[in-house]
Design an enzyme around this catalytic site. Structure first.
Site, PDB file in Angstrom:
ATOM      1  N   ARG A  83      -1.963  17.485 134.377  1.00  0.00           N
ATOM      2  CA  ARG A  83      -2.143  18.260 135.609  1.00  0.00           C
ATOM      3  C   ARG A  83      -3.581  18.738 135.774  1.00  0.00           C
ATOM      4  O   ARG A  83      -4.059  18.879 136.900  1.00  0.00           O
ATOM      5  CB  ARG A  83      -1.178  19.452 135.613  1.00  0.00           C
ATOM      6  CG  ARG A  83       0.247  19.018 135.934  1.00  0.00           C
ATOM      7  CD  ARG A  83       1.204  20.158 135.878  1.00  0.00           C
ATOM      8  NE  ARG A  83       2.462  19.810 136.514  1.00  0.00           N
ATOM      9  CZ  ARG A  83       3.515  20.613 136.554  1.00  0.00           C
ATOM     10  NH1 ARG A  83       3.460  21.809 136.001  1.00  0.00           N
ATOM     11  NH2 ARG A  83       4.616  20.231 137.157  1.00  0.00           N
ATOM     12  N   LYS A 134      22.009  15.663 135.663  1.00  0.00           N
ATOM     13  CA  LYS A 134      23.107  16.092 136.544  1.00  0.00           C
ATOM     14  C   LYS A 134      23.077  15.400 137.893  1.00  0.00           C
ATOM     15  O   LYS A 134      22.006  15.234 138.485  1.00  0.00           O
ATOM     16  CB  LYS A 134      22.985  17.592 136.801  1.00  0.00           C
ATOM     17  CG  LYS A 134      23.345  18.454 135.634  1.00  0.00           C
ATOM     18  CD  LYS A 134      23.311  19.872 136.111  1.00  0.00           C
ATOM     19  CE  LYS A 134      23.715  20.848 135.042  1.00  0.00           C
ATOM     20  NZ  LYS A 134      23.453  22.217 135.509  1.00  0.00           N
ATOM     21  N   GLY A 139      10.078  15.914 136.091  1.00  0.00           N
ATOM     22  CA  GLY A 139       9.370  16.492 134.936  1.00  0.00           C
ATOM     23  C   GLY A 139       9.610  15.729 133.647  1.00  0.00           C
ATOM     24  O   GLY A 139       8.665  15.304 132.971  1.00  0.00           O
ATOM     25  N   GLY A 152      10.327  19.464 140.268  1.00  0.00           N
ATOM     26  CA  GLY A 152      11.128  19.858 141.421  1.00  0.00           C
ATOM     27  C   GLY A 152      10.458  19.486 142.741  1.00  0.00           C
ATOM     28  O   GLY A 152      11.136  19.084 143.698  1.00  0.00           O
TER      29      GLY A 152
HETATM   30  P1  ADP Z   1      13.778  14.890 135.381  1.00  0.00           P
HETATM   31  O1  ADP Z   1      13.197  16.146 134.803  1.00  0.00           O
HETATM   32  O2  ADP Z   1      12.888  13.701 135.155  1.00  0.00           O
HETATM   33  O3  ADP Z   1      14.183  15.047 136.812  1.00  0.00           O
HETATM   34  P2  ADP Z   1      16.396  15.534 134.331  1.00  0.00           P
HETATM   35  O4  ADP Z   1      15.955  16.930 134.050  1.00  0.00           O
HETATM   36  O5  ADP Z   1      17.384  15.319 135.415  1.00  0.00           O
HETATM   37  O6  ADP Z   1      15.125  14.567 134.571  1.00  0.00           O
HETATM   38  O7  ADP Z   1      17.053  14.882 133.024  1.00  0.00           O
HETATM   39  C1  ADP Z   1      16.452  14.887 131.782  1.00  0.00           C
HETATM   40  C2  ADP Z   1      17.429  15.348 130.752  1.00  0.00           C
HETATM   41  O8  ADP Z   1      18.620  14.555 130.803  1.00  0.00           O
HETATM   42  C3  ADP Z   1      16.906  15.220 129.344  1.00  0.00           C
HETATM   43  O9  ADP Z   1      16.984  16.481 128.723  1.00  0.00           O
HETATM   44  C4  ADP Z   1      17.851  14.229 128.680  1.00  0.00           C
HETATM   45  O10 ADP Z   1      18.121  14.523 127.331  1.00  0.00           O
HETATM   46  C5  ADP Z   1      19.106  14.385 129.492  1.00  0.00           C
HETATM   47  N1  ADP Z   1      19.964  13.195 129.403  1.00  0.00           N
HETATM   48  C6  ADP Z   1      19.725  11.978 129.892  1.00  0.00           C
HETATM   49  N2  ADP Z   1      20.723  11.139 129.585  1.00  0.00           N
HETATM   50  C7  ADP Z   1      21.629  11.839 128.885  1.00  0.00           C
HETATM   51  C8  ADP Z   1      22.886  11.533 128.297  1.00  0.00           C
HETATM   52  N3  ADP Z   1      23.404  10.299 128.384  1.00  0.00           N
HETATM   53  N4  ADP Z   1      23.554  12.519 127.657  1.00  0.00           N
HETATM   54  C9  ADP Z   1      23.025  13.750 127.588  1.00  0.00           C
HETATM   55  N5  ADP Z   1      21.841  14.104 128.105  1.00  0.00           N
HETATM   56  C10 ADP Z   1      21.148  13.171 128.759  1.00  0.00           C
HETATM   57  C1  3PG Z   2       6.729  22.936 137.378  1.00  0.00           C
HETATM   58  O1  3PG Z   2       6.318  22.850 136.214  1.00  0.00           O
HETATM   59  O2  3PG Z   2       7.724  22.304 137.803  1.00  0.00           O
HETATM   60  C2  3PG Z   2       5.917  23.744 138.361  1.00  0.00           C
HETATM   61  O3  3PG Z   2       4.727  24.186 137.791  1.00  0.00           O
HETATM   62  C3  3PG Z   2       6.746  24.876 138.915  1.00  0.00           C
HETATM   63  O4  3PG Z   2       7.096  25.782 137.911  1.00  0.00           O
HETATM   64  P1  3PG Z   2       8.375  26.725 138.103  1.00  0.00           P
HETATM   65  O5  3PG Z   2       9.571  25.804 138.066  1.00  0.00           O
HETATM   66  O6  3PG Z   2       8.321  27.724 136.980  1.00  0.00           O
HETATM   67  O7  3PG Z   2       8.259  27.364 139.465  1.00  0.00           O
HETATM   68 MG    MG Z   3      14.090  17.901 134.030  1.00  0.00          MG
END
Ligand code: ADP
Ligand code: 3PG
Ligand code: MG
Length: 412
Positions: A44, A206, A365, A390
């Protein structure tokens, strides 16, 4: 992909230079991970450099502000000082850090800074009014910064309406920086006018977090590949016995409407359009050295959990990707924190990264963290690795981002 023009004014529209000195208040997203008091991933910070250099080249003085973490009050474990140090190294210029967000020390630091210098204020979230989108706090920041313009370049946080992203624009003429412009042009360009076929890869934790993105991709993608825990929920809906896998409860009506929309679009070809794993990599315990074991969908035992797509699915997914012209990826295909269950994500990353003819966009993320760790070229193997979590999800969903909406419109 034709270029989809950005709808807000940017720093290119500001009348900078021409022998005149300007001071710019610049919101960056330096919400970066720290380890042993140092920045452990500087994506970043690096992503903000083009805007900083453009403004410095125009002879501007800069005042930087950002958040880091979610501190409650003045919590120095969330200090921006390590980010200031890293910025200094990258720019090879002094960054004057001040441990104050908007008070007299901040004001004096700006006053005393020589022309063309960079001052960085302390974490905006040390003041709880930040997240309340307080205009009073925004006015204090504007006063301390003594700036002519406000530039928003913190793409990662523009999905939040906070003092430093929304209220501040009430007090200064406000435009976008080059990172925001690029994120919008690349992501919206690929969503609105992609080179076809467009393949979307959706994974992660999710369904409910990503429902809007799934719906949008049902509208615009040629094929959607589903993985991660999200795929578990889809498979459970289809009646597969998922054993001890992570499955999100209460998603039946959401999935009913996703399948209804998909059927409307592609008729009886739904399963070729919305592609689910044909096998899964399972284990009985989540631990560092757990071994992956490929299992067909009808064989999952009650104590087994699916932590990745299986090897046959990997072949199927990568072959679909190899025929794509645009790939947009959000959400790891498995629990990619564990190497044994990162195969799906790694092979998909490889399929994208080794085909320069594919416009490849990575958002989310955890997905961005994964590809940055995976890619020896710091993300450059992809056309674009978004700096937003997000924020990139919201942009892909077609939502309006409050921190961008409030900037000056083009042509005004
Ligand atoms: P992003 O941050 O890229 O949008 P998410 O936050 O939706 O992605 O998903 C990432 C998380 O999903 C990770 O913590 C990963 O461990 C979890 N995950 C992915 N596949 C599985 C699975 N089959 N079972 C449990 N957790 C999973
Ligand atoms: C992020 O890391 O997704 C941004 O910096 C926003 O942070 P926040 O989810 O704590 O608002
Ligand atoms: Mg995530």
């Amino acid at each position: 992909m034709t270029k989809v023009g950005f709808f807000k004014q940017t720093i290119h529209d500001l009348p900078l230079g021409h022998g005149k000195h300007h001071r710019v208040l610049l919101r960056v997203d330096y919400n970066v991970p720290l380890r042993d008091g140092k920045v452990s991933d500087d994506l970043r910070i690096r992503a903000s450099i083009p805007t900083l250099e453009y403004l410095l080249d125009k002879g501007c003085s800069l005042v930087l502000m950002s958040h880091l973490g979610r501190p409650e009050g003045h919590d120095l474990s969330c200090s921006l000082e390590p980010a200031a140090k890293r910025l200094e190294e990258l720019l090879k210029r002094k960054v004057i850090f001040v441990d104050d967000t908007a008070g007299d020390a901040a004001y004096q630091a700006v006053r005393n800074a020589p022309q063309g210098s960079i001052v960085m204020f302390q974490n905006v979230r040390f003041d709880k009014r930040e997240e309340e989108d307080s205009e009073e706090y925004a006015e204090e920041i504007a006063h301390a910064a003594q700036a002519d313009y406000f530039v928003q370049d913190a793409f990662g946080v523009v999905h939040r309406a906070h003092s430093s992203t929304r209220a501040i624009t009430e007090f200064l003429p406000s435009v976008a920086g080059l990172l925001i412009e690029r994120e919008y042009e690349v992501i919206n360009g690929a969503m609105e006018d992609p080179k076809k076929p467009l393949v979307a890869i959706l994974g992660g934790a999710k369904v409910s977090d990503k429902i809007k993105v799934v719906e949008r991709f049902v509208e615009i993608a040629d094929t959607i590949l589903v993985g991660g825990a999200m795929a578990n929920t889809f498979l459970d809906y289809k009646g597969v016995h998922m054993g001890a896998s992570k499955v999100e409860e209460g998603q039946k009506s959401t999935l009913d409407s996703i399948y209804e929309a998909a059927r409307k679009k592609v008729g009886d070809k739904v399963d070729e359009f919305l592609v689910l794993p044909i096998d899964l990599a399972v284990t009985t315990e989540v631990k560092e050295n757990a071994k992956r074991h490929n299992q067909h969908l009808d064989k999952i035992k009650s104590d087994e959990m699916a932590l990745d797509i299986g090897d046959e699915s990997i072949e199927k997914y990568t072959s679909i990707i190899s025929n794509a012209k645009t790939v947009i990826w959000n959400g790891p295909l498995g629990m990619s924190e564990l190497d044994e269950f990162a195969h799906g994500s790694a092979r998909v990353a490889l399929a994208m990264a080794t085909r320069p003819e594919i416009q490849s966009i990575v958002g989310g993320g955890d997905t961005a963290d994964f590809v940055l760790k995976w890619d020896a070229k710091e993300g450059k193997s992809f056309s674009h690795v978004s700096t937003g979590g997000g924020a990139s999800l919201d942009l892909m969903s077609g939502k309006k981002l409050p921190g961008v909406e409030c900037l000056l419109d083009r042509g005004k």
